[in-house]
Write an enzyme that holds these catalytic residues in place. Sequence first.
Site, PDB file in Angstrom:
ATOM      1  N   ASP A 184       0.842  -1.199   0.000  1.00 44.08           N
ATOM      2  CA  ASP A 184       0.000   0.000   0.000  1.00 44.08           C
ATOM      3  C   ASP A 184       0.874   1.244   0.000  1.00 44.08           C
ATOM      4  OD1 ASP A 184      -1.492  -2.169   0.704  1.00 44.08           O
ATOM      5  OD2 ASP A 184      -2.619  -1.183   2.276  1.00 44.08           O
ATOM      6  N   ASP A 200       0.574   6.676  -6.565  1.00 43.83           N
ATOM      7  CA  ASP A 200       0.687   5.401  -5.877  1.00 43.83           C
ATOM      8  C   ASP A 200      -0.551   4.561  -5.995  1.00 43.83           C
ATOM      9  OD1 ASP A 200       1.576   3.401  -4.277  1.00 43.83           O
ATOM     10  OD2 ASP A 200       1.979   4.637  -2.571  1.00 43.83           O
ATOM     11  N   ASP A 201      -0.617   3.544  -5.091  1.00 41.96           N
ATOM     12  CA  ASP A 201      -1.692   2.549  -5.164  1.00 41.96           C
ATOM     13  C   ASP A 201      -2.716   2.688  -4.087  1.00 41.96           C
ATOM     14  OD1 ASP A 201      -2.470  -0.617  -4.663  1.00 41.96           O
ATOM     15  OD2 ASP A 201      -1.241   0.104  -3.082  1.00 41.96           O
ATOM     16  N   HIS A 222      -5.829  -1.051  -4.390  1.00 39.38           N
ATOM     17  CA  HIS A 222      -7.172  -0.989  -3.824  1.00 39.38           C
ATOM     18  C   HIS A 222      -7.718   0.419  -3.727  1.00 39.38           C
ATOM     19  CE1 HIS A 222      -6.891  -5.222  -1.750  1.00 39.38           C
ATOM     20  NE2 HIS A 222      -6.918  -5.279  -3.072  1.00 39.38           N
ATOM     21  N   ARG A 253     -13.677   3.538  -1.145  1.00 38.94           N
ATOM     22  CA  ARG A 253     -14.187   2.515  -0.228  1.00 38.94           C
ATOM     23  C   ARG A 253     -14.142   3.007   1.215  1.00 38.94           C
ATOM     24  NH1 ARG A 253     -11.369  -3.394   0.475  1.00 38.94           N
ATOM     25  NH2 ARG A 253      -9.556  -2.057   0.111  1.00 38.94           N
ATOM     26  N   LYS A 255     -14.719   0.986   4.875  1.00 35.67           N
ATOM     27  CA  LYS A 255     -14.914  -0.367   5.391  1.00 35.67           C
ATOM     28  C   LYS A 255     -14.748  -0.362   6.902  1.00 35.67           C
ATOM     29  CE  LYS A 255     -10.114  -1.353   4.050  1.00 35.67           C
ATOM     30  NZ  LYS A 255      -9.149  -2.310   3.466  1.00 35.67           N
TER      31      LYS A 255
END
Length: 362
Positions: A184, A200-201, A222, A253, A255
């Site tokens: 991450d 980035d991710d 993600h 997202r 969560k």
Amino acid sequence: MLHLLALCLLVAGISAVTTSTRSSSCIGTISSLDDVSSAIQCTTVNINAFTVPAGQTFELELLDGTTVNILGEIQFGNMSWAGPLFQVTGNDITFNGNNQKWDGGGPFYWDGQGVGAGITKPHPMMGIYISGTLNDVYVVNSPAQAFSIGNPGPLTVSGVTVDDSQGNYPNAQSNNQAAGRNTDGFDVGGNNLIVQNWFDDCLAIGWGTNITFSDNYCEGGHGISIGSISSNVVISDVEISGNTVVNSAYSFRIKTDTSATNSAVQQVTYTANTATNCTYFGVLITQSYPSNMGTPGNGVTISDINFNSGTTSLTANSDAYMVSVNCGVGSCTGNWDWSGLEASGGKVGSIINNNVITGFTQ
């Protein structure tokens, strides 16, 4: 994957702490770990290219008001251990990365299993626990999570790149799977934080208030996440604006853990973001984590989640869900103005236990 954020995990390393009298009227230079203790006596610290020995943390405990200049590539020796690889603390710090590379040696560690199995991977690679500014830091090949941020005061992060793209492909250790996992970009827990112009991710916010994530590019991984949220956590006043998310499993997202209690996520606004080629969910808000659409808990209040004041558009792949919401009974409350959300391309997802969303249909 190009990556960005992850949760804070600190493991003790080689300390650069000193108890001697410290003076600001000097310039410190670091060309090896042996230079650290003397260099941090100064409020200007210049760091030249060098390799950090395997199994040791490059740690800086800086004087208030210090300026750090990275002048060459920093590499880290390879060894199976918990890390972290680098850690910096201080108040009112100016950290100038100058786009010099920090190479974590990821291919040595990447085995397709992430941090929970296989070879022990040092993480985070970069522990940032400062207030002030962090600019133009270029990270490649992080063994696992790239950045952990826990700022003691206001912090602006700008122009940061995390490139773990080598981890997109299998290697001899990964059993034909993508070798890099849990790489991450940013794990964030802090207040008064601005992250902008990041590549980035991407981002995971674990706790905090007054957080802005703007004008960043996120590819792979993600996407932009809040959570997962466990018990006794508050996240409030988050602005996610002007970001581009490409080829990610999720775009946006929230969560919360099924079993979490006494927590809240509130006042989150998404403005003028763009997401394309989402492969799993475009928007997912779930209270059944780690399951995406399982039986939700209701111990976390999620309130005032808005897509407005500038259109956020997402395009999901044909076998992905555009928008899914999975709330616990009575736990999603307040104003949810989604008039600025446009979703296309994928399947219609379920909206469960939420009758407060307005201005949006799919």
